[in-house]
Design a protein around this motif. Structure first.
Motif, PDB file in Angstrom:
ATOM      1  N   GLN A  45      18.592 -13.371  13.711  1.00 27.63           N
ATOM      2  CA  GLN A  45      18.022 -14.501  12.711  1.00 27.63           C
ATOM      3  C   GLN A  45      17.246 -15.574  13.039  1.00 27.63           C
ATOM      4  O   GLN A  45      16.300 -15.789  12.583  1.00 27.63           O
ATOM      5  N   THR A  46      17.627 -16.142  14.459  1.00 25.42           N
ATOM      6  CA  THR A  46      17.019 -17.191  15.031  1.00 25.42           C
ATOM      7  C   THR A  46      15.471 -16.836  15.270  1.00 25.42           C
ATOM      8  O   THR A  46      14.662 -17.725  15.258  1.00 25.42           O
ATOM      9  N   TYR A  47      15.605 -15.646  15.804  1.00 29.59           N
ATOM     10  CA  TYR A  47      14.044 -15.147  16.310  1.00 29.59           C
ATOM     11  C   TYR A  47      13.268 -15.008  15.024  1.00 29.59           C
ATOM     12  O   TYR A  47      11.893 -15.464  15.106  1.00 29.59           O
ATOM     13  N   ASP A  48      13.548 -14.499  13.841  1.00 26.86           N
ATOM     14  CA  ASP A  48      12.880 -14.342  12.915  1.00 26.86           C
ATOM     15  C   ASP A  48      12.627 -15.965  12.433  1.00 26.86           C
ATOM     16  O   ASP A  48      11.395 -15.880  11.995  1.00 26.86           O
ATOM     17  N   LEU A  49      13.412 -16.710  12.287  1.00 27.28           N
ATOM     18  CA  LEU A  49      13.040 -18.007  11.826  1.00 27.28           C
ATOM     19  C   LEU A  49      12.168 -18.648  13.011  1.00 27.28           C
ATOM     20  O   LEU A  49      11.128 -19.500  12.180  1.00 27.28           O
ATOM     21  N   ALA A  50      12.005 -18.439  14.075  1.00 28.22           N
ATOM     22  CA  ALA A  50      11.033 -19.123  14.997  1.00 28.22           C
ATOM     23  C   ALA A  50       9.671 -18.290  14.702  1.00 28.22           C
ATOM     24  O   ALA A  50       8.713 -19.107  14.763  1.00 28.22           O
ATOM     25  N   ALA A  51       9.668 -17.271  14.520  1.00 26.79           N
ATOM     26  CA  ALA A  51       8.391 -16.525  14.391  1.00 26.79           C
ATOM     27  C   ALA A  51       7.693 -16.950  13.016  1.00 26.79           C
ATOM     28  O   ALA A  51       6.511 -16.732  13.063  1.00 26.79           O
ATOM     29  N   GLU A  52       8.373 -17.325  12.222  1.00 27.62           N
ATOM     30  CA  GLU A  52       7.826 -17.933  10.997  1.00 27.62           C
ATOM     31  C   GLU A  52       7.023 -19.043  11.347  1.00 27.62           C
ATOM     32  O   GLU A  52       5.893 -19.648  10.807  1.00 27.62           O
ATOM     33  N   ARG A  53       7.707 -20.067  11.979  1.00 31.33           N
ATOM     34  CA  ARG A  53       6.955 -21.339  12.534  1.00 31.33           C
ATOM     35  C   ARG A  53       6.090 -20.977  13.632  1.00 31.33           C
ATOM     36  O   ARG A  53       4.928 -21.864  13.654  1.00 31.33           O
ATOM     37  N   TYR A  54       6.181 -20.056  14.707  1.00 28.62           N
ATOM     38  CA  TYR A  54       5.553 -19.794  15.727  1.00 28.62           C
ATOM     39  C   TYR A  54       4.969 -18.330  15.606  1.00 28.62           C
ATOM     40  O   TYR A  54       5.753 -17.369  16.340  1.00 28.62           O
ATOM     41  N   PRO A  55       3.902 -18.083  15.106  1.00 25.10           N
ATOM     42  CA  PRO A  55       3.361 -16.644  14.909  1.00 25.10           C
ATOM     43  C   PRO A  55       2.960 -16.060  16.166  1.00 25.10           C
ATOM     44  O   PRO A  55       3.242 -14.686  16.058  1.00 25.10           O
ATOM     45  N   PHE A  56       2.906 -16.516  17.096  1.00 21.36           N
ATOM     46  CA  PHE A  56       2.691 -15.930  18.387  1.00 21.36           C
ATOM     47  C   PHE A  56       3.872 -15.082  19.205  1.00 21.36           C
ATOM     48  O   PHE A  56       3.749 -14.102  19.595  1.00 21.36           O
TER      49      PHE A  56
END
Length: 206
Positions: free
Chosen positions: A113-124
């Motif tokens: 879940q944290t990776y998905d959350l981070a990917a929303e902020r950091y699309p790279f």
């Protein structure tokens, strides 16, 4: 051997990850030291990185330590503020490698879940040529199994992998498998290593 693929850790390589700094700002250094001494927060986070559910792990831990309940819950509620900011030069290096048609993989201790959350902020984070995320694999660095998973799934010869990580134990585990490695202490040193490896020009590594 010239590397055929480059492997990035994420925390403290592409995105700063300094929970102590965050909590110092929220509750002061003295209280933060007391909390971290009493509660194994990094061990709690390892459970998330192995694939346990983000909210459940943190909120269950908070109930075990009611004197720190509100503070521990910040690990969940303000997580994206802990995982910040981007290390811009490292991101430029990742993008420069991809422009040079060098495959770039992630090998990271990160929850589902944290990776998905981070990917929303950091699309790279959705732009790697291969993702090897501990939460999905159910194993964290420096366990040998996570390195084996990358080798097996990518099909790249271990000797042709160049890996950077900020933790020496993670680097040593990769080196033991024959990977080329670089201990990340800042993007400038990493840029120099990529130039030395013949993967980027000095201009592209800026």
């Amino acid at each position: 051997m010239t590397p055929k693929a480059v492997v990035f850790d994420i925390g403290n390589v592409l995105i700063e990850w300094l929970p102590e700094r965050f909590f110092d700002a929220q509750i002061g250094e003295a209280r933060r030291r007391a909390m971290f001494a009493e509660v194994d927060l990094h061990g709690m986070n390892d459970r998330i990185d192995r694939g346990e559910t983000f909210r459940d792990v943190i909120y269950d831990t908070a109930e075990i330590y009611p004197q720190w309940r509100a503070e521990i819950q910040l690990w969940h509620d303000r997580w994206i503020d802990i995982a910040a900011p981007v290390i811009d030069h490292s991101l430029r290096l990742m993008q420069a490698l991809q422009r040079a048609q060098v495959p770039v993989f992630s090998l990271t201790n990160f929850g589902i879940q944290t990776y998905d959350l981070a990917a929303e902020r950091y699309p790279f984070l959705r732009q790697f040529d291969g993702d090897y995320i501990s939460g999905h694999l159910g194993i964290i660095k420096p366990d040998a199994g996570i390195y084996a998973a990358l080798e097996n799934r990518s099909g790249v010869d271990p000797a042709a992998l160049l890996f950077t990580d900020d933790r020496v134990d993670n680097i040593n585990a990769a080196a033991a498998r024959g990977w080329q490695t670089h201990h990340f202490t800042g993007p400038e040193g990493w840029a120099n290593r990529l130039v030395l490896a013949g993967l980027l020009t000095e201009e592209d590594a800026k």
